[in-house]
Design a protein around this motif. Sequence first.
Motif, PDB file in Angstrom:
ATOM      1  N   SER A  89     -35.971   3.937   3.884  1.00 36.09           N
ATOM      2  CA  SER A  89     -34.760   4.642   3.460  1.00 36.09           C
ATOM      3  C   SER A  89     -34.184   3.999   2.202  1.00 36.09           C
ATOM      4  CB  SER A  89     -33.698   4.597   4.556  1.00 36.09           C
ATOM      5  OG  SER A  89     -34.232   5.104   5.735  1.00 36.09           O
ATOM      6  N   CYS A 114     -36.254   4.865  -0.716  1.00 37.05           N
ATOM      7  CA  CYS A 114     -36.034   6.247  -1.141  1.00 37.05           C
ATOM      8  C   CYS A 114     -34.762   6.355  -1.975  1.00 37.05           C
ATOM      9  CB  CYS A 114     -35.929   7.180   0.062  1.00 37.05           C
ATOM     10  SG  CYS A 114     -37.526   7.528   0.781  1.00 37.05           S
ATOM     11  N   PHE A 115     -33.681   5.697  -1.484  1.00 36.79           N
ATOM     12  CA  PHE A 115     -32.419   5.718  -2.224  1.00 36.79           C
ATOM     13  C   PHE A 115     -32.597   5.129  -3.618  1.00 36.79           C
ATOM     14  CE2 PHE A 115     -29.958   6.228   1.786  1.00 36.79           C
ATOM     15  CZ  PHE A 115     -29.236   7.330   1.365  1.00 36.79           C
ATOM     16  N   GLY A 163     -34.425   7.446  -5.779  1.00 42.59           N
ATOM     17  CA  GLY A 163     -33.537   8.540  -6.188  1.00 42.59           C
ATOM     18  C   GLY A 163     -32.635   8.121  -7.323  1.00 42.59           C
ATOM     19  N   ILE A 200     -30.217   9.443   7.922  1.00 43.38           N
ATOM     20  CA  ILE A 200     -30.429   8.783   6.628  1.00 43.38           C
ATOM     21  C   ILE A 200     -31.628   9.388   5.912  1.00 43.38           C
ATOM     22  CG2 ILE A 200     -31.157   6.599   5.559  1.00 43.38           C
ATOM     23  CD1 ILE A 200     -29.387   5.183   7.646  1.00 43.38           C
ATOM     24  N   THR A 238     -31.449  11.332   2.473  1.00 42.52           N
ATOM     25  CA  THR A 238     -32.234  10.786   1.361  1.00 42.52           C
ATOM     26  C   THR A 238     -33.146  11.859   0.784  1.00 42.52           C
ATOM     27  OG1 THR A 238     -32.238   8.678   2.503  1.00 42.52           O
ATOM     28  CG2 THR A 238     -33.784   8.914   0.706  1.00 42.52           C
ATOM     29  N   SER A 266     -32.697  13.111  -2.975  1.00 44.37           N
ATOM     30  CA  SER A 266     -33.696  12.632  -3.932  1.00 44.37           C
ATOM     31  C   SER A 266     -34.770  13.671  -4.215  1.00 44.37           C
ATOM     32  CB  SER A 266     -34.325  11.332  -3.432  1.00 44.37           C
ATOM     33  OG  SER A 266     -34.833  11.521  -2.147  1.00 44.37           O
TER      34      SER A 266
END
Lengths: 155, 182
Positions: A16, A19-20, A23, B108, B112, B116
């Motif tokens: 996670s 991924c953040f 992004g 989450i 995400t 994204s």
Amino acid sequence: MSLLGKRLTRALLSSSILCFLAGFAGAAEITSQIVQIKIGAILASNQGDEFDSRLAPLEKQLKLMKYRSYRLLKEESQKVQRKGNATFDIPGGRSLVVTPQESGTKQLALRVHLQQGGKPLIDTTVRLNSGGNFLLGGPPHEGGALVISISATAQ
Amino acid sequence: MIKRCEDIRDRIGAWMDGELSRSGAEEVRVHLESCQACCEERRQLEKLQASLEAVLVAGPSNVSFERFWPGVEQRINRKRVWHEDFFGRVRDLLTPPQLAWLVPAVIILVLTGVFSFESFFPGSRLAVQRNNFAAVDSIDAFGRNVAVLRENETKTTIIWLYQNQEGEDESTGEKTDASPSF
């Protein structure tokens, strides 16, 4: 919690976070200076019922205009620096100049200038999200109307 | 006063088990010293607790565990095959108390993914559909009529330049077959 559970939880949390970060990295990338401008010149008319298969991604947008026939006349893509000009020749002796302006992280502002034979037809500034598009139409062409799809993607 | 006694009696059990805070325990203790009725309640509870303890301590001695031991020993010594082990762990992981981690993890991951998506697939149709609305900051049609259409369903913005009233474009002399055409 069992050992497997702990490991799975850690793996999920790590992915996670990754991924953040990815992004955010992507978002940061949008602030780069290169913008890809893609245009498509389309002839919309009521002669025939042809729908050019290359226009499939734009079908829903084009069908708003109630013409019966849509044909892609020209498609071109250019990469341009911010504040630089991308000039496209448009059928009918027209030319389209697109200039990316200053913008925020995910939005782009484009100054779009369409002219014909040296005479300006329209000059507009449009804000859109990276990857988005808008349609500019109306100039008559070959018994129909010329519609130009303009999209911009920050790179 | 009756209400206070009721409140204290509700807390006597917790006080005896040492579950009250320091101030709460002190409050109960002081009250019990001065209130006969509550003190009697305490004695009753102590008697009940003593009886229960006696039963619980004496009970197991009457049970014969001998016949259970071979089964227990057999299960301990039996070598489990890998898939039993694996599915056992997965089952443990998915039983309700351990499942708690899954809820925030899924939330989450979904958030995400949503936020994204566009970063990973900037040209995708989904990303375009979500973000496609364009805003017109300024427009100059040099004396011609112009209309701006914003359509919600497809998130489309159309800038439409109308032909001149005579139906003829001044530069090319071309005639168009329909306008406006929305």
